[in-house]
Structure formats: C-alpha cells, structure tokens
Motif scaffolding. Structure first.
Motif, PDB file in Angstrom:
ATOM      1  N   THR A 219       0.828  -1.205   0.000  1.00 14.25           N
ATOM      2  CA  THR A 219       0.000   0.000   0.000  1.00 14.25           C
ATOM      3  C   THR A 219       0.863   1.257   0.000  1.00 14.25           C
ATOM      4  OG1 THR A 219      -1.800  -1.144   1.122  1.00 14.25           O
ATOM      5  CG2 THR A 219      -1.793   1.255   1.284  1.00 14.25           C
ATOM      6  N   ALA A 220       1.973   1.219   0.727  1.00 16.35           N
ATOM      7  CA  ALA A 220       2.879   2.368   0.803  1.00 16.35           C
ATOM      8  C   ALA A 220       3.807   2.468  -0.410  1.00 16.35           C
ATOM      9  CB  ALA A 220       3.703   2.285   2.096  1.00 16.35           C
ATOM     10  N   GLY A 221       3.717   1.498  -1.310  1.00 19.28           N
ATOM     11  CA  GLY A 221       4.559   1.515  -2.500  1.00 19.28           C
ATOM     12  C   GLY A 221       5.974   1.024  -2.275  1.00 19.28           C
ATOM     13  N   LEU A 222       6.188   0.313  -1.165  1.00 18.45           N
ATOM     14  CA  LEU A 222       7.521  -0.229  -0.881  1.00 18.45           C
ATOM     15  C   LEU A 222       7.679  -1.586  -1.558  1.00 18.45           C
ATOM     16  CD1 LEU A 222       7.880   0.457   2.951  1.00 18.45           C
ATOM     17  CD2 LEU A 222       8.618   1.886   1.043  1.00 18.45           C
ATOM     18  N   PRO A 223       8.845  -1.858  -2.109  1.00 18.05           N
ATOM     19  CA  PRO A 223       9.080  -3.186  -2.669  1.00 18.05           C
ATOM     20  C   PRO A 223       9.027  -4.249  -1.574  1.00 18.05           C
ATOM     21  CG  PRO A 223      10.864  -1.663  -3.266  1.00 18.05           C
ATOM     22  CD  PRO A 223       9.996  -0.975  -2.259  1.00 18.05           C
ATOM     23  N   VAL A 224       8.456  -5.392  -1.910  1.00 17.86           N
ATOM     24  CA  VAL A 224       8.478  -6.560  -1.040  1.00 17.86           C
ATOM     25  C   VAL A 224       9.405  -7.564  -1.717  1.00 17.86           C
ATOM     26  CG1 VAL A 224       7.140  -8.404   0.039  1.00 17.86           C
ATOM     27  CG2 VAL A 224       6.118  -6.124  -0.243  1.00 17.86           C
ATOM     28  N   ILE A 225      10.463  -7.895  -1.019  1.00 15.84           N
ATOM     29  CA  ILE A 225      11.452  -8.827  -1.557  1.00 15.84           C
ATOM     30  C   ILE A 225      11.425 -10.085  -0.694  1.00 15.84           C
ATOM     31  CG2 ILE A 225      13.898  -9.221  -2.052  1.00 15.84           C
ATOM     32  CD1 ILE A 225      14.156  -6.153  -2.375  1.00 15.84           C
ATOM     33  N   TYR A 226      11.177 -11.205  -1.335  1.00 16.00           N
ATOM     34  CA  TYR A 226      11.157 -12.488  -0.640  1.00 16.00           C
ATOM     35  C   TYR A 226      12.529 -13.125  -0.761  1.00 16.00           C
ATOM     36  CZ  TYR A 226       6.110 -12.077  -0.511  1.00 16.00           C
ATOM     37  OH  TYR A 226       4.827 -11.656  -0.262  1.00 16.00           O
ATOM     38  N   VAL A 227      13.015 -13.642   0.347  1.00 19.01           N
ATOM     39  CA  VAL A 227      14.298 -14.336   0.370  1.00 19.01           C
ATOM     40  C   VAL A 227      14.016 -15.772   0.792  1.00 19.01           C
ATOM     41  CG1 VAL A 227      16.598 -14.436   1.401  1.00 19.01           C
ATOM     42  CG2 VAL A 227      15.511 -12.205   0.982  1.00 19.01           C
ATOM     43  N   VAL A 228      14.475 -16.711  -0.028  1.00 20.39           N
ATOM     44  CA  VAL A 228      14.263 -18.128   0.266  1.00 20.39           C
ATOM     45  C   VAL A 228      15.590 -18.853   0.249  1.00 20.39           C
ATOM     46  CG1 VAL A 228      11.918 -18.153  -0.660  1.00 20.39           C
ATOM     47  CG2 VAL A 228      13.828 -18.719  -2.166  1.00 20.39           C
ATOM     48  N   VAL A 229      15.666 -19.917   1.014  1.00 20.87           N
ATOM     49  CA  VAL A 229      16.835 -20.785   0.960  1.00 20.87           C
ATOM     50  C   VAL A 229      16.536 -21.848  -0.098  1.00 20.87           C
ATOM     51  CG1 VAL A 229      16.059 -22.291   2.865  1.00 20.87           C
ATOM     52  CG2 VAL A 229      18.479 -22.141   2.306  1.00 20.87           C
ATOM     53  N   GLY A 230      17.518 -22.077  -0.954  1.00 14.26           N
ATOM     54  CA  GLY A 230      17.305 -23.049  -2.019  1.00 14.26           C
ATOM     55  C   GLY A 230      18.613 -23.576  -2.573  1.00 14.26           C
ATOM     56  N   PHE A 231      18.538 -24.803  -3.098  1.00 11.34           N
ATOM     57  CA  PHE A 231      19.732 -25.466  -3.611  1.00 11.34           C
ATOM     58  C   PHE A 231      19.414 -26.186  -4.909  1.00 11.34           C
ATOM     59  CE2 PHE A 231      19.912 -25.420   1.042  1.00 11.34           C
ATOM     60  CZ  PHE A 231      21.057 -24.655   1.214  1.00 11.34           C
ATOM     61  N   ARG A 232      20.437 -26.473  -5.661  1.00 15.17           N
ATOM     62  CA  ARG A 232      20.297 -27.270  -6.877  1.00 15.17           C
ATOM     63  C   ARG A 232      20.017 -28.730  -6.488  1.00 15.17           C
ATOM     64  NH1 ARG A 232      24.694 -23.919  -7.486  1.00 15.17           N
ATOM     65  NH2 ARG A 232      24.594 -22.489  -9.254  1.00 15.17           N
ATOM     66  N   ALA A 233      19.478 -29.482  -7.422  1.00 13.44           N
ATOM     67  CA  ALA A 233      19.287 -30.917  -7.196  1.00 13.44           C
ATOM     68  C   ALA A 233      20.635 -31.540  -6.849  1.00 13.44           C
ATOM     69  CB  ALA A 233      18.710 -31.571  -8.446  1.00 13.44           C
ATOM     70  N   GLY A 234      20.661 -32.367  -5.852  1.00 17.53           N
ATOM     71  CA  GLY A 234      21.893 -33.001  -5.407  1.00 17.53           C
ATOM     72  C   GLY A 234      22.681 -32.173  -4.406  1.00 17.53           C
ATOM     73  N   HIS A 235      22.262 -30.936  -4.185  1.00 16.30           N
ATOM     74  CA  HIS A 235      22.865 -30.045  -3.185  1.00 16.30           C
ATOM     75  C   HIS A 235      24.380 -29.871  -3.331  1.00 16.30           C
ATOM     76  CE1 HIS A 235      19.012 -31.357  -1.485  1.00 16.30           C
ATOM     77  NE2 HIS A 235      18.978 -30.177  -0.891  1.00 16.30           N
ATOM     78  N   PRO A 236      24.870 -29.559  -4.520  1.00 13.73           N
ATOM     79  CA  PRO A 236      26.324 -29.398  -4.674  1.00 13.73           C
ATOM     80  C   PRO A 236      26.883 -28.214  -3.891  1.00 13.73           C
ATOM     81  CG  PRO A 236      25.204 -28.640  -6.651  1.00 13.73           C
ATOM     82  CD  PRO A 236      24.161 -29.301  -5.783  1.00 13.73           C
ATOM     83  N   GLU A 237      26.026 -27.308  -3.439  1.00 14.44           N
ATOM     84  CA  GLU A 237      26.474 -26.136  -2.687  1.00 14.44           C
ATOM     85  C   GLU A 237      26.751 -26.439  -1.217  1.00 14.44           C
ATOM     86  OE1 GLU A 237      23.171 -25.045  -5.595  1.00 14.44           O
ATOM     87  OE2 GLU A 237      23.402 -26.479  -3.983  1.00 14.44           O
ATOM     88  N   ILE A 238      26.386 -27.626  -0.758  1.00  9.82           N
ATOM     89  CA  ILE A 238      26.472 -27.928   0.672  1.00  9.82           C
ATOM     90  C   ILE A 238      27.608 -28.898   0.963  1.00  9.82           C
ATOM     91  CG2 ILE A 238      25.264 -28.851   2.677  1.00  9.82           C
ATOM     92  CD1 ILE A 238      22.633 -28.078   1.328  1.00  9.82           C
ATOM     93  N   SER A 239      28.521 -28.438   1.785  1.00 10.07           N
ATOM     94  CA  SER A 239      29.622 -29.281   2.251  1.00 10.07           C
ATOM     95  C   SER A 239      29.114 -30.177   3.385  1.00 10.07           C
ATOM     96  CB  SER A 239      30.754 -28.392   2.779  1.00 10.07           C
ATOM     97  OG  SER A 239      31.663 -29.151   3.548  1.00 10.07           O
ATOM     98  N   ALA A 240      29.658 -31.353   3.486  1.00  9.35           N
ATOM     99  CA  ALA A 240      29.325 -32.253   4.594  1.00  9.35           C
ATOM    100  C   ALA A 240      29.731 -31.633   5.934  1.00  9.35           C
ATOM    101  CB  ALA A 240      30.015 -33.602   4.404  1.00  9.35           C
ATOM    102  N   ARG A 241      30.644 -30.663   5.914  1.00  8.93           N
ATOM    103  CA  ARG A 241      31.090 -29.991   7.132  1.00  8.93           C
ATOM    104  C   ARG A 241      30.108 -28.916   7.599  1.00  8.93           C
ATOM    105  NH1 ARG A 241      35.211 -30.056   3.646  1.00  8.93           N
ATOM    106  NH2 ARG A 241      34.982 -27.827   3.244  1.00  8.93           N
ATOM    107  N   ASN A 242      29.142 -28.572   6.756  1.00 11.52           N
ATOM    108  CA  ASN A 242      28.196 -27.514   7.097  1.00 11.52           C
ATOM    109  C   ASN A 242      27.085 -28.084   7.968  1.00 11.52           C
ATOM    110  OD1 ASN A 242      25.916 -25.721   7.018  1.00 11.52           O
ATOM    111  ND2 ASN A 242      26.986 -24.617   5.403  1.00 11.52           N
TER     112      ASN A 242
END
Length: 186
Positions: free
Chosen positions: A38-61
């Motif tokens: 209503t105030a004309g402010l942008p609404v930005i959604y932030v989501v956590v997401g990964f590729r299939a197989g989760h190549p971005e995630i180390s086993a140490r994380n």
C-alpha cells in the motif's frame, strides 16, 4: 521511506510447518506485506534453495548438511515454496540464498543497489538464523535497518526476546508490525 524495502525471509512451507500456530504469525506478517505494498515499498522475498543433489552444501556444514541428506529445499521440494498466506505477487522479487544470511550466495545486494534501496525492514523465520545473520551483514553494508519483532519467529522464545530486546537495537530500530504499519500511515 521511498528507499526502503520489506524483506520476507525464509517463510517457506517446511519452515513454517515447524511451528504449531506461531501466535497468529502468518496473518500478522500478511499485514506487514499489505502495508508495504500500500505504501509503495518493494516486497522482496528471500528463500533458501539449492540445486538438485545439493552441490552447494559441504558435509562440514552443520546447518545445511541435514537438508542435503533429506533432499530438502530444491526446486522439486514442495516444502521450499513460500507459504501461500504471504505468497509473492507479480512484480515482487524472489531472491534465493545458499546460506543463512539473506546476502550469502544470493544476488540480494545487486537487487537492492539496482533499486537504490538503502533501508531494509526485516521479517522472517528464524530470528536466531536468517534475521540475526542478515541484521549483522546489512549493518556492515551500511543499510538503515528496522526489525519487525513480531514479524519474526523463533523456536526458542527466550533467544527471540534477547535478540529483539537487547541485540538488534544496537544496529536496528525494533518495532512491532502494528507500530511499523502505523508509521507508514496504513
């Protein structure tokens, strides 16, 4: 407020489902989203997401290795969808992050700079996760900050209280959704 944006962070089905009721959390968050629009402010959604197989995630994380084992937060995971009660509308930006902070592994900073946004209003799940990490990083990047205390949710009520009452006020204005919407004239 012309250079502000509301960030709705990690309000995804499988995260929301971890909470029984949340004390009316989703309707309250919906009020903040509606007030921003209503105030004309942008609404930005932030989501956590990964590729299939989760190549971005180390086993140490420690934080994300369980997601990798379970196959969570990929495009094919229905639990990764933004909760329909506060779902984006056409024109809303959705940013995918790869770590806890909204800035980590995402193009959020690019989106904010392109929109000449210098002030952020933060809401999301969890207060001790994405909200805390984003407050810290956004403050270091010199953004003006507001945290909507009851627009955040955490499994540990005491941790939520300490963060919103003692930690966040050092770097952000902390308001309720009602106080913030009133300040917008909504």
């Amino acid at each position: 407020m012309a250079n502000s944006a509301l960030l709705v962070m990690d309000v995804q089905r499988s995260i929301v489902d971890r909470f029984e009721d949340g004390g009316g959390y989703l309707p309250r968050l919906g009020e903040a989203v509606d007030a921003a629009r209503t105030a004309g402010l942008p609404v930005i959604y932030v989501v956590v997401g990964f590729r299939a197989g989760h190549p971005e995630i180390s086993a140490r994380n420690k934080s994300f290795s369980a997601a990798a084992r379970s196959g969570a937060f990929t495009e094919s995971d229905p639990g990764s969808e933004i909760h329909p009660e506060v779902a984006p509308r056409p024109g809303d930006v959705v940013v995918t992050k790869r770590r806890v902070s909204a800035f980590a592994g995402s193009d959020l900073d690019l989106v904010l700079r392109a929109g000449e946004i210098d002030s952020l209003v933060l809401a999301g799940i969890a207060t001790s996760g994405v909200v805390l990490s984003t407050v810290r990083q956004a403050a270091d990047l010199d953004f003006g900050l507001t945290v909507l205390a009851d627009g955040c949710l955490d499994a540990d009520l005491e941790v939520h209280r300490v963060l919103t009452e003692k930690v966040f006020p050092r770097q952000a204005e902390v308001l309720s959704v009602a106080q913030w919407t009133k300040s917008l004239g909504a």
